[in-house]
Scaffold this active site. Sequence first.
Site, PDB file in Angstrom:
ATOM      1  N   LEU A   1      30.985  39.592  40.804  1.00 46.25           N
ATOM      2  CA  LEU A   1      30.978  38.905  39.510  1.00 46.25           C
ATOM      3  C   LEU A   1      32.259  39.126  38.711  1.00 46.25           C
ATOM      4  CD1 LEU A   1      27.283  39.540  38.413  1.00 46.25           C
ATOM      5  CD2 LEU A   1      28.266  37.463  39.398  1.00 46.25           C
ATOM      6  N   HIS A   2      32.946  40.224  38.934  1.00 48.18           N
ATOM      7  CA  HIS A   2      34.163  40.487  38.142  1.00 48.18           C
ATOM      8  C   HIS A   2      35.267  39.467  38.403  1.00 48.18           C
ATOM      9  CE1 HIS A   2      34.744  43.522  41.609  1.00 48.18           C
ATOM     10  NE2 HIS A   2      35.564  42.515  41.885  1.00 48.18           N
ATOM     11  N   HIS A   3      35.130  38.656  39.441  1.00 46.28           N
ATOM     12  CA  HIS A   3      36.155  37.650  39.732  1.00 46.28           C
ATOM     13  C   HIS A   3      36.051  36.397  38.849  1.00 46.28           C
ATOM     14  CE1 HIS A   3      35.990  39.942  43.567  1.00 46.28           C
ATOM     15  NE2 HIS A   3      37.289  39.740  43.537  1.00 46.28           N
TER      16      HIS A   3
ATOM     17  N   GLU B   1      29.295  47.088  40.134  1.00 50.31           N
ATOM     18  CA  GLU B   1      30.482  46.673  39.389  1.00 50.31           C
ATOM     19  C   GLU B   1      31.244  47.855  38.793  1.00 50.31           C
ATOM     20  OE1 GLU B   1      32.226  44.134  38.913  1.00 50.31           O
ATOM     21  OE2 GLU B   1      31.024  42.514  39.735  1.00 50.31           O
TER      22      GLU B   1
ATOM     23  N   ASP C   1      37.227  39.641  34.941  1.00 47.88           N
ATOM     24  CA  ASP C   1      37.272  40.717  33.949  1.00 47.88           C
ATOM     25  C   ASP C   1      36.361  41.844  34.411  1.00 47.88           C
ATOM     26  OD1 ASP C   1      37.856  42.104  31.606  1.00 47.88           O
ATOM     27  OD2 ASP C   1      37.505  40.370  30.316  1.00 47.88           O
TER      28      ASP C   1
END
Length: 325
Positions: A232-234, A261, A289
Amino acid sequence: MEVVTAHQKTGALKAAIELGLFTAIGKTPATAAEIAARCKCPERGIRILSDNLTIMGFLEKADSRYSLTPSSAVFLDQNSPAYFGSAVKFLLSPAITEAFTDLASTIRRGSVHTSEQGTTAPDHPAWIEFARSMGPMMGPAASGAADLTPLDSARDTRVLDISASHGAYGIAVAQKNPRAHLVALDWEAVLAITEENARKAGLGNRFSKIVGDAFTVDLGRDYDAVLVPNFLHHFNLADCTRFLRRVHAALRPGGRVVIIEFMPNADRITPPPAAEFSLVMLGTTPEGDAYTFSEFQQMLNDAGFSDTTQHSLPSSVQTAVIAVA
């Protein structure tokens, strides 16, 4: 000055790994001449490199002989099961390092300066190297995540591993739940590595795969757990929420999503290893983020999940976020 010249230390460590210097020393202290002979290099370069590695704390030196520190013996000798050198190849690959050669341009443009999609591009070659090299590092965290994902032992269960890569997380869950069938999703070239690792782990006919883009490919239905490690951080908040709605639809009622994460505190500067990860996303992705727990709560709530909790993972700077469908 330490920050400005940090690339020199990085280059020294990279050179030592590529030359096999730590393995050449092994358990027996050696002179520069002996190490040079084993590495098949001229003595001068090996002596200068070894002295600097000693200054940096990777080697010890006594009576002109160099020996490994305890940490170097565990992580930098190729004969150690915890060898870290293969991970360095990914972490120092052009896909990562070139992102920081002109970070100012990325910030001015509001987009990655090296390419339109950065490492989120379909079939990006960096993820093949990631899958090959990073699995061993994930072992303790994957085992901890598997402990947080108990499945019903009285029936057959199904687990989906999103962006499976090396497969460490999904394999750990399947190994701890003998009636679980693991479904791995990733790009085709990466899944070849996932499948090989699953076979070595003894999963046999308890493994299958889905090839394609996690945002568009059919995920299937009735999973007991969906694992979302380091994915998900992408992406931006809206895209993460949109993706999590797809995950919710793929889970059976009461099933769980397990997100792994780098998660900073609300101040976004602590703890440093997790908070600093946002800089990697700035340089390598269009809109990625490092998200806080409250942001994950909001994403998961908007996607239809409930009972969101966070859990630390052993030997890891990462956090597990778990929610119920």
